[in-house]
Design a protein around this motif. Structure first.
Motif, short mmCIF file in Angstrom:
data_model
loop_
_atom_site.label_atom_id
_atom_site.label_comp_id
_atom_site.label_asym_id
_atom_site.label_seq_id
_atom_site.Cartn_x
_atom_site.Cartn_y
_atom_site.Cartn_z
N ARG A 134 79.57 11.34 39.45
CA ARG A 134 80.55 11.42 40.53
C ARG A 134 80.28 10.39 41.62
O ARG A 134 81.21 9.82 42.20
CB ARG A 134 80.55 12.84 41.09
CG ARG A 134 81.22 13.85 40.14
CD ARG A 134 80.94 15.28 40.46
NE ARG A 134 81.78 16.16 39.65
CZ ARG A 134 81.44 17.37 39.25
NH1 ARG A 134 80.25 17.87 39.60
NH2 ARG A 134 82.26 18.11 38.53
N ARG A 139 84.90 9.77 41.44
CA ARG A 139 85.80 10.81 40.96
C ARG A 139 85.10 12.17 40.97
O ARG A 139 83.87 12.24 41.01
CB ARG A 139 86.26 10.48 39.53
CG ARG A 139 86.98 9.15 39.40
CD ARG A 139 87.22 8.83 37.92
NE ARG A 139 87.92 7.57 37.72
CZ ARG A 139 88.18 7.04 36.52
NH1 ARG A 139 87.79 7.68 35.41
NH2 ARG A 139 88.82 5.90 36.42
N HIS A 140 85.89 13.24 40.88
CA HIS A 140 85.34 14.59 40.91
C HIS A 140 85.37 15.27 39.55
O HIS A 140 84.48 16.06 39.24
CB HIS A 140 86.12 15.47 41.90
CG HIS A 140 86.08 14.97 43.31
ND1 HIS A 140 87.09 15.21 44.21
CD2 HIS A 140 85.16 14.23 43.96
CE1 HIS A 140 86.79 14.65 45.37
NE2 HIS A 140 85.62 14.05 45.24
N HIS A 141 86.39 14.98 38.77
CA HIS A 141 86.66 15.75 37.56
C HIS A 141 85.69 15.39 36.43
O HIS A 141 85.35 14.22 36.23
CB HIS A 141 88.10 15.49 37.10
CG HIS A 141 88.49 16.28 35.89
ND1 HIS A 141 88.60 17.65 35.92
CD2 HIS A 141 88.79 15.90 34.63
CE1 HIS A 141 88.96 18.08 34.73
NE2 HIS A 141 89.08 17.05 33.92
N SER A 174 84.79 24.93 39.54
CA SER A 174 85.90 23.98 39.61
C SER A 174 85.50 22.57 39.20
O SER A 174 84.33 22.29 38.91
CB SER A 174 86.47 23.96 41.03
OG SER A 174 85.46 23.63 41.97
N HIS A 175 86.50 21.69 39.21
CA HIS A 175 86.35 20.26 38.93
C HIS A 175 85.92 19.97 37.50
O HIS A 175 85.35 18.91 37.23
CB HIS A 175 85.38 19.59 39.92
CG HIS A 175 85.79 19.75 41.36
ND1 HIS A 175 86.99 19.30 41.84
CD2 HIS A 175 85.15 20.33 42.40
CE1 HIS A 175 87.08 19.58 43.13
NE2 HIS A 175 85.97 20.21 43.49
N ASP A 207 93.20 15.10 35.32
CA ASP A 207 92.74 14.06 36.25
C ASP A 207 91.80 13.08 35.56
O ASP A 207 91.08 13.44 34.62
CB ASP A 207 92.03 14.70 37.43
CG ASP A 207 92.95 15.52 38.31
OD1 ASP A 207 94.16 15.24 38.31
OD2 ASP A 207 92.46 16.45 38.99
#
Length: 435
Positions: A134, A139-141, A174-175, A207
């Motif tokens: 990350r 990016r986060h995903h 999440s993510h 994403d």
């Protein structure tokens, strides 16, 4: 059929464990003994019983318990007052490990990873890999896969598929999205092609990922094996879409699939590799995140851990690399032993009264009997015969064999004979039998 001498079924101090140890304990529920010592493939309990270990610390003891070469290296180091804990200070033990790892593992394979010493468990290595991906990409995903298992801390748990494990988090995870692993929809559906289609469709809702995280063999998820072709496709997808490819080699690495790294067969080079379990050689806590040199963008101390300098583990890891992986005969014998295991499990599966399928690769194999209740009944019967063994899969439906890579042929054959007997003795039990 040979038998392994065992004691009575009583468990010393059972009341003590119930009173003082958390309910979260798991393995000890299925195998209620108090173990006192271990050597090679054998574990001995406090009542004098002996058990053949087909669990190997869930692939933490690839070379068996207390291997004499590794034990001597550690005892010699302690005897001369070698440093035990050093944070990330440079020590002779760390220097020797890095030199040996580079010479014996990396250079012969044309690899040039930098070593990041994390906290001592596999989930620590995964957390570091996710954080770095990350940071590098912005990016986060993260894309993980169905039936994947990557650890129990929140970041790694978000990438884990098992609902029971995820439910312990207490907060949303999440993510991360969980895409279908190789073979998830059967042999006619190429899930790598599906992933590429989703990533290339701006309306798919998926994403752009920082990383794609996978196991080449899903150890806890049911011994699902990714084909070399599928792995190469996933590696290409990661590259084409600016994501880092992370291979979780914590359970499948250190020779468990037949080569030191589980991804060697596919001829891919991941951006990041996470390792732990058998890396120390004899069960000492030790985890490692390998990163491509151009990805080493950490600021000093930006990720750390108190026990990232386990010098005792450096010593035994170095000894295991020299003693096993420095000798080509070890790898050759490992291939032979893996084939023997495959053939024996195929024979056991063929003799089952219910549909059964052999799964896995190398020395991480098992038999899917289609029911968690049936698999649990088989492993319970095996334990009564003196075999320490576990199940895996989304419904615990796979009887999973993780024998030491160094196990003697006659001992291995005897253990598999006993396992076959456990299968036969439970073959007529109904599927809803109590586990």
């Amino acid at each position: 059929m040979n038998t392994i001498p065992r004691p009575s079924a009583t468990q010393p101090n059972a009341a003590l464990y119930r009173r003082l140890e958390s309910r979260v304990r798991s393995y000890s529920r299925a195998m209620p003994r108090e173990f006192a010592s271990a050597s090679g493939p054998w574990m001995m309990d406090s009542q004098g019983g002996r058990y053949l270990d087909f669990l190997s610390g869930c692939s933490t003891l690839n070379y068996g318990h207390n291997h004499p070469v590794l034990k001597k290296a550690l005892l010699d180091y302690i005897e001369r007052d070698g440093i035990a804990h050093s944070l990330d200070l440079h020590t002779e033990a760390k220097t020797t490990f890095l030199e040996e790892f580079d010479a014996t593992i990396l250079k012969p394979r044309g690899l040039s990873y930098k070593a990041m010493f994390t906290g001592p468990t596999g989930t620590n290595a995964v957390e570091a890999a996710l954080k770095l991906a990350r940071k590098v990409t912005g990016r986060h995903h993260v894309i993980a896969f169905t039936n994947g298992f990557h650890g129990m801390t929140l970041g790694a748990l978000a990438c884990t598929g098992n609902a029971g494990k995820r439910g312990g988090a207490g907060i949303p995870l999440s993510h991360v999205s969980h895409e279908p692993f190789d073979g998830y929809y059967g042999p006619k559906v190429d899930t790598a092609d599906l992933l590429r289609q989703r990533l290339e469709d701006p309306s798919s809702g998926l994403d752009a990922p920082a990383a794609i995280l996978l196991e080449t063999v899903q150890g806890e998820g049911g011994l699902n094996v990714a084909s070399p072709r599928w792995l190469r496709k996933i590696a290409a997808i990661a590259k084409d879409h600016g994501a880092l490819l992370i291979v979780d080699d914590i359970q499948a690495g250190c020779g468990r699939t037949g080569s030191f790294f589980s991804f060697e067969e596919a001829a891919i080079v991941p951006d990041i590799v996470t390792m732990a379990k058998s890396l120390s050689g004899m069960g000492l806590p030790f985890a490692l995140t390998l990163i491509q040199p151009n990805l080493d963008v950490w600021d000093p101390g930006e990720h750390n851990g108190t026990f990232r300098g386990n010098c005792h583990a450096f010593v035994t890891a170095t000894a295991s690399l020299r003693n096993f992986w420095g000798d080509p005969a070890f790898s050759q014998d490992l291939q032979r032993r893996s084939q023997f295991l495959a053939e024996r499990l195929e024979a056991i599966a063929a003799a089952c009264d219910v549909p059964a399928q052999v799964k896995g690769r190398g020395m991480i194999r098992g038999i899917d009997v289609g029911s968690g209740a049936r698999a649990s009944a088989i492993t319970a019967a095996a334990f009564e015969l003196g075999i320490v063994i576990e199940t895996s899969g989304p419904h615990d439906e796979v009887v999973k064999v993780l024998a030491p890579l160094t196990i003697d042929d006659d001992v291995f054959a005897n253990g598999l004979d006993l396992l076959a007997h456990a299968f036969r003795s439970t073959g007529t039990q109904p599927l809803d039998a109590a586990a």
